[in-house]
Write an enzyme that holds these catalytic residues in place. Structure first.
Site: not given
Ligand code: ADP
Ligand code: MG
Length: 406
Positions: A363, A386
């Site tokens: 997402g 997921g």
């Molecule tokens: P995706 O939805 O693409 O799988 P995630 O939900 O695992 O990704 O993570 C996305 C979130 O991670 C974003 O909102 C971003 O702000 C946060 N994020 C990235 N790097 C950091 C960090 N160093 N510390 C805290 N949050 C982080």
């Molecule tokens: Mg996410």
């Protein structure tokens, strides 16, 4: 003569593909005048009664249009949000989605408000969207009685909700037990084929970029990737957990301390399989005194690591340039804040410029792609978060198992 040779070759390849296909596909089934029920993932973000991103509706269009063009009577089911089962909540009604779907298709979409546990689907309106499956008691527990009600009058069940295919819910799984034919829609098949392209015989070197905040769920995928890729680069909370396990200071940063032993196991597997995992050399830190780019050994107790640093960014860009296949999940920093967007922005731009086969999912990863480049710049962007990760991990997803040929 050349043409003839090519025809023979094409036919042979097509036949091989048919033999090799392990899935029941909608495009192989005669659906003229049949009642077909399509499970889509129309779980779109809504704010103040407005759909703020209709990408999931658009992704469902090919399957719906295809079914209509073949003369089927089409019913669509989907979940939306996380309502309490058995309780109607107008904020989580699919009515607004029916209106948007109708606009995109330029066609009347009948919206059935009556819940499917009281009134089984009717197909007389040619194209009907039924109310949110998560209002139904038993949806999440895979209830058999509910499944029979939902699937009544249906000849063919089409699973197309890739984003929900890791759920063993009534509408993604149990219904398949009570319908004569069960198959995969165009979107689902496209997802499977594109992800399999990366998993089976990808062009080398293969690079995976894993970031984001969901540390524990992503450690599983990292383990699997050590069998599949040549290099893994890290950011976000995952990178912090790796730094921690290498005895480097991370201050107050997001990390999962109880995962250190899993990280060590991943590093061991990576070494064994000759997979390179270069840890960040520097990071962007925020503390009460301000924001600074620091080498990883200079992080202080009061610091929060919010992005990869500038030296690391250059190293990552180079690895992206050299890769032939790239898989991306998870932003490498808090990209929503302009102060910490650089790492993710550089990765997105480098991916947008490479000739490598590029595939991404998640997402927030999609939000970052839309913010810094555009979805068209990649070869494939998955609609699943997921489900995308679990499929990559090689897990059996309930919503995909049901369309496998016996
Ligand atoms: P995706 O939805 O693409 O799988 P995630 O939900 O695992 O990704 O993570 C996305 C979130 O991670 C974003 O909102 C971003 O702000 C946060 N994020 C990235 N790097 C950091 C960090 N160093 N510390 C805290 N949050 C982080
Ligand atoms: Mg996410």
């Amino acid at each position: 003569m050349g043409l003839f040779k090519q025809d023979v070759r094409c036919n042979r390849i097509l036949n091989e593909c048919k033999v090799m296909s392990t899935y029941n596909e909608l495009t192989d089934i005669d659906i003229r005048n049949k009642n077909i029920l399509i499970r889509e993932d129309l779980n779109v973000p809504i704010k103040n009664n407005k759909i703020i991103n209709d990408a999931r509706i658009k992704a469902a269009i090919p399957t719906i249009s295809y079914a209509l063009s073949k003369g089927a009577n089409v019913g669509i089911i989907s979940h939306l949000g996380r309502p309490i089962e058995g309780k109607f909540d107008s904020k989580q009604s699919l009515k607004i989605v029916a209106e948007r779907l109708s606009e995109i298709l330029n066609k009347k979409v009948f919206f059935e408000e009556q819940p499917l546990d009281t009134k089984s689907p009717e197909y007389k309106n040619k194209l009907t969207l039924f109310e949110n499956t998560r209002f139904l008691v038993g949806e999440k527990s895979g209830d058999e009685k509910l499944a029979k009600k939902i699937i009544k009058n249906c000849d063919v069940f089409v699973m197309d909700a890739f984003g929900a295919s890791h759920r063993k819910h009534t509408s993604t799984y149990t219904v398949s037990k009570y319908v004569p034919v069960c198959c995969g829609g165009l979107l689902l098949m496209n997802e499977i084929k594109n992800i399999e392209k990366v998993l089976k015989n990808p062009s080398k070197p293969v690079l995976a970029i894993i970031g984001g905040s969901k540390v524990s769920t992503k450690l599983n995928i990292l383990k699997k990737l050590t069998e599949k890729v040549d290099t893994i680069i890290l950011g976000g909370g995952i990178a912090n957990t790796f730094l921690l396990s290498s005895n480097l200071p991370i201050g107050k940063s997001l990390a999962e301390k109880n995962m250190v032993s899993d990280v060590k196991e991943i590093l061991r597997l990576a070494k064994k399989n000759d997979v390179l995992i270069p840890l960040p050399k520097d990071v962007m830190c925020q503390s009460l005194t301000g924001i600074r780019n620091k080498n990883v050994n200079e992080v202080q107790k009061e610091d929060y690591i919010k992005d990869i640093g500038s030296k690391t960014s250059i190293i990552y860009e180079k690895l992206i340039e050299e890769a032939a296949t790239i898989l991306w999940n998870g932003p490498v920093g808090v990209f929503e804040d302009a102060l910490f967007e650089n790492g993710t922005k550089n990765i997105a731009r480098s991916i947008g410029n490479t000739k490598a086969l590029t595939i991404a999912g998640g997402g927030d990863t999609i939000s970052a792609i839309e913010k810094f480049i555009s979805m068209e710049k990649l070869d494939y962007v998955s609609t699943g978060g997921g489900a995308f990760l679990e499929f990559l991990e090689g897990k059996k997803l309930p919503g995909i198992e049901i369309i496998k040929k016996l």
